[in-house]
Design an enzyme around this catalytic site. Structure first.
Site, PDB file in Angstrom:
ATOM      1  N   CYS A 375     -18.054 -17.038  18.526  1.00 49.41           N
ATOM      2  CA  CYS A 375     -17.743 -15.680  18.969  1.00 49.41           C
ATOM      3  C   CYS A 375     -16.883 -14.987  17.941  1.00 49.41           C
ATOM      4  O   CYS A 375     -15.680 -14.800  18.144  1.00 49.41           O
ATOM      5  CB  CYS A 375     -17.020 -15.725  20.299  1.00 49.41           C
ATOM      6  SG  CYS A 375     -18.183 -15.880  21.606  1.00 49.41           S
ATOM      7  N   GLU A 376     -17.485 -14.636  16.834  1.00 53.02           N
ATOM      8  CA  GLU A 376     -16.730 -14.060  15.749  1.00 53.02           C
ATOM      9  C   GLU A 376     -17.722 -13.470  14.748  1.00 53.02           C
ATOM     10  O   GLU A 376     -18.603 -14.190  14.279  1.00 53.02           O
ATOM     11  CB  GLU A 376     -15.923 -15.205  15.112  1.00 53.02           C
ATOM     12  CG  GLU A 376     -14.932 -14.738  14.168  1.00 53.02           C
ATOM     13  CD  GLU A 376     -13.605 -15.496  14.242  1.00 53.02           C
ATOM     14  OE1 GLU A 376     -13.251 -16.077  15.282  1.00 53.02           O
ATOM     15  OE2 GLU A 376     -12.939 -15.462  13.230  1.00 53.02           O
ATOM     16  N   TYR A 404     -16.038 -30.782   1.877  1.00 51.74           N
ATOM     17  CA  TYR A 404     -15.246 -29.739   2.534  1.00 51.74           C
ATOM     18  C   TYR A 404     -16.003 -28.985   3.620  1.00 51.74           C
ATOM     19  O   TYR A 404     -15.710 -27.824   3.890  1.00 51.74           O
ATOM     20  CB  TYR A 404     -14.669 -28.759   1.495  1.00 51.74           C
ATOM     21  CG  TYR A 404     -13.825 -29.453   0.447  1.00 51.74           C
ATOM     22  CD1 TYR A 404     -12.630 -30.070   0.785  1.00 51.74           C
ATOM     23  CD2 TYR A 404     -14.231 -29.509  -0.890  1.00 51.74           C
ATOM     24  CE1 TYR A 404     -11.858 -30.730  -0.175  1.00 51.74           C
ATOM     25  CE2 TYR A 404     -13.469 -30.155  -1.851  1.00 51.74           C
ATOM     26  CZ  TYR A 404     -12.285 -30.761  -1.486  1.00 51.74           C
ATOM     27  OH  TYR A 404     -11.518 -31.415  -2.430  1.00 51.74           O
TER      28      TYR A 404
HETATM   29  N1  LLP Z   1      -6.573 -34.191  -6.179  1.00 49.10           N
HETATM   30  C1  LLP Z   1      -5.754 -33.360  -5.537  1.00 49.10           C
HETATM   31  C2  LLP Z   1      -4.318 -33.587  -5.600  1.00 49.10           C
HETATM   32  C3  LLP Z   1      -6.281 -32.301  -4.788  1.00 49.10           C
HETATM   33  O1  LLP Z   1      -5.446 -31.488  -4.162  1.00 49.10           O
HETATM   34  C4  LLP Z   1      -7.678 -32.117  -4.715  1.00 49.10           C
HETATM   35  C5  LLP Z   1      -8.247 -31.035  -3.917  1.00 49.10           C
HETATM   36  C6  LLP Z   1      -8.493 -33.021  -5.394  1.00 49.10           C
HETATM   37  C7  LLP Z   1      -7.910 -34.034  -6.124  1.00 49.10           C
HETATM   38  C8  LLP Z   1      -9.995 -32.928  -5.351  1.00 49.10           C
HETATM   39  O2  LLP Z   1     -10.481 -31.749  -5.907  1.00 49.10           O
HETATM   40  P1  LLP Z   1     -12.076 -31.534  -6.070  1.00 49.10           P
HETATM   41  O3  LLP Z   1     -12.545 -32.510  -7.119  1.00 49.10           O
HETATM   42  O4  LLP Z   1     -12.686 -31.808  -4.769  1.00 49.10           O
HETATM   43  O5  LLP Z   1     -12.199 -30.125  -6.498  1.00 49.10           O
HETATM   44  N2  LLP Z   1     -11.216 -26.779   0.740  1.00 49.10           N
HETATM   45  C9  LLP Z   1     -11.468 -26.245  -0.585  1.00 49.10           C
HETATM   46  C10 LLP Z   1     -11.067 -27.194  -1.677  1.00 49.10           C
HETATM   47  C11 LLP Z   1      -9.615 -27.620  -1.586  1.00 49.10           C
HETATM   48  C12 LLP Z   1      -9.258 -28.618  -2.637  1.00 49.10           C
HETATM   49  C13 LLP Z   1      -7.958 -29.271  -2.306  1.00 49.10           C
HETATM   50  N3  LLP Z   1      -7.536 -30.238  -3.227  1.00 49.10           N
HETATM   51  C14 LLP Z   1     -12.939 -25.877  -0.685  1.00 49.10           C
HETATM   52  O6  LLP Z   1     -13.671 -26.047   0.262  1.00 49.10           O
HETATM   53  O7  LLP Z   1     -13.371 -25.366  -1.713  1.00 49.10           O
END
Ligand code: LLP
Length: 445
Positions: A375-376, A404
């Site tokens: 509902c948004e 994610y």
């Molecule tokens: N290491 C640390 C300390 C982090 O904070 C993160 C992600 C990673 C590794 C992994 O990063 P990646 O390789 O997945 O980019 N929810 C957001 C992304 C948030 C990322 C948080 N930290 C999205 O859906 O895009």
């Protein structure tokens, strides 16, 4: 064996991930399985993860780290991207480590039988309960974010009579060219100690004089979904500069450097990310030359990829309900999920490719808005998305959703969280059950 017609071969080009295909029924396949069958067998919405893609991504990282750091490099999968028991088991079986950011992620790893000495525990506001648990289960590193945490940890460790190994989370002051919400390396960030103000160096001074913790490394993570190599190279250089400063001024050798994750992936067909081997190669060159220039021993290098391992492995399947054509405005295709299982569009405007799974051999002739059932008004999977003509009962596959999405899913509108199914070379198995209505009220009194 499935023989692909030329038309089908042409269709394959529109997919963001190589593990997707089209079978003789014109249906989308993942890991060799018909996605329409998966939707029928397990219901929709459904997260589907291809185990071979996860394993192959882990191996690509692992092998590159071995190659470029002469055996002194480790991969710690960032479990925030996608965590469940089965995922932890897969990572463990590949011999890689884990990045965990909460007691829940730690608990999942423990229950999966993960070797906890290969886990780095993160968080900008860890509770005492979390710190105690991390120590009890024997995590390899606690990545300390701030001084109050260091002092609490020092006290907890003294009480327990242990000396945990810690790293410091540093903000290297690098601008990663990505969405503001997922940038983390700049000074205005809630994560870690700032470098340019001298805060980081002062904190290191305090840590090296602590009796009950051992500072063994520095950590930085500049952001997520980054397409440029340069910010990674810059961050590595800045961090090595700090390691050299610590050695020169305090006579203290930092043995480990964790450079975080953040490697960008292909969400849309027009995306053309650098293969992650290339990032690692370039960063390793910088690490080697910088260590020589600064006259420091090359530290053990850790990386923490999350998205780049999990996202390309996953798709989400939905069933189409209503089709609503608003003349001269847009066509809404409503599906049986939405922001509760796929929150990245409403959060970041993140775009995905979608395909009608049961019409995967047809052209995507329309541009539609795929809407969720919450509902948004902002509850959309995406706008202006190329799609085959979709009608009620069709199955839509949204691609590259392995990171994610499940991990950020919610029960908004009291929707049940979808199941997660793993596929592997023509076989499927349930990894996370679909929530039941009783799950929805399980904590209600
Ligand atoms: N290491 C640390 C300390 C982090 O904070 C993160 C992600 C990673 C590794 C992994 O990063 P990646 O390789 O997945 O980019 N929810 C957001 C992304 C948030 C990322 C948080 N930290 C999205 O859906 O895009």
């Amino acid at each position: 064996m499935t023989l692909l017609t030329n038309k089908m071969k042409g269709m394959l080009k529109m997919f963001v991930s190589e593990n997707l295909g089209v079978n003789e029924n014109g249906h989308l396949t993942i890991g060799g399985i018909d996605t329409v069958d998966l939707a029928q067998e397990y219901g929709t919405p459904l997260y589907v993860m291809d185990e071979q893609v996860i394993r192959s991504n882990l191996r690509r990282f692992h092998e590159s780290m071995q190659k470029y750091y002469d055996g002194k490099g480790e991969v710690h999968y960032a479990s925030k991207a996608f965590s469940c028991l089965e995922m932890c088991r897969i990572v463990a079986s590949e011999g890689d480590g884990l990045d965990a950011v909460s007691i829940g992620e730690l608990y999942t790893a423990v229950k999966a039988g993960f070797p906890m000495e290969k886990v780095g525990f993160h968080g900008n506001n860890k509770t005492d309960e979390e710190l105690e648990y991390a120590i009890e289960v024997g995590v390899g590193h606690i990545i300390v974010d701030n001084l109050p945490e260091l002092r609490r940890l020092e006290k907890i460790a003294a009480e327990k009579g242990v000396k945990p190994h810690i790293m410091f989370r540093i903000k290297p002051g690098i601008d990663a060219h990505t969405h503001d919400f997922v940038k983390t390396g700049q000074i205005d960030s809630k994560f870690g100690f700032a470098l340019e103000t001298g805060e980081a160096f002062e904190a290191v001074k305090e840590a090296v004089s602590c009796e009950n913790v051992k500072l063994v490394g520095l950590h930085c993570h500049i952001g997520s979904q980054i397409f440029d190599i340069d910010p990674f190279v810059e961050a590595a250089k800045v961090m090595l500069g700090l390691i050299a400063k610590i050695k020169d001024n305090l006579g203290y050798e930092i043995a480990g450097l964790n450079l975080g994750g953040g490697f960008g992936i292909k969400y849309l067909n027009e995306h053309d990310p650098v293969p992650f081997e290339k990032y690692l190669e370039k960063v390793s060159e910088a690490v080697k030359s910088e260590c020589a220039r600064l006259n420091i021993t090359q530290p053990m290098i850790y990386i923490e990829p999350g998205r780049s391992i999990a996202a390309p492995a996953g798709i989400t399947l939905y069933k189409v309900g209503a089709r609503k054509e608003i003349p001269n405005i847009r066509t809404y295709i409503s599906v049986d999920g939405g922001m509760a299982d796929s929150p990245r569009y409403i959060l970041y405007g993140s775009e995905y490719e979608a395909i009608v799974a049961n019409k995967a051999n047809e052209e995507r002739t329309e541009k539609v808005t795929i809407a969720g059932k919450c509902c948004e008004s902002g509850d959309l999977i995406g706008e202006n998305m190329p799609l085959q003509h979709a009608e009620s009962g069709d199955i839509i596959a949204v691609c590259a959703t392995g990171a994610y999405n499940y991990s950020m899913s919610s029960n908004y509108n009291r929707l049940q969280k979808p199941a997660v199914v793993f596929v592997n070379n023509g076989q499927s198995r349930i990894a996370v059950k679909r929530e039941t209505l009783d799950d929805i009220i399980r904590n209600d009194i």
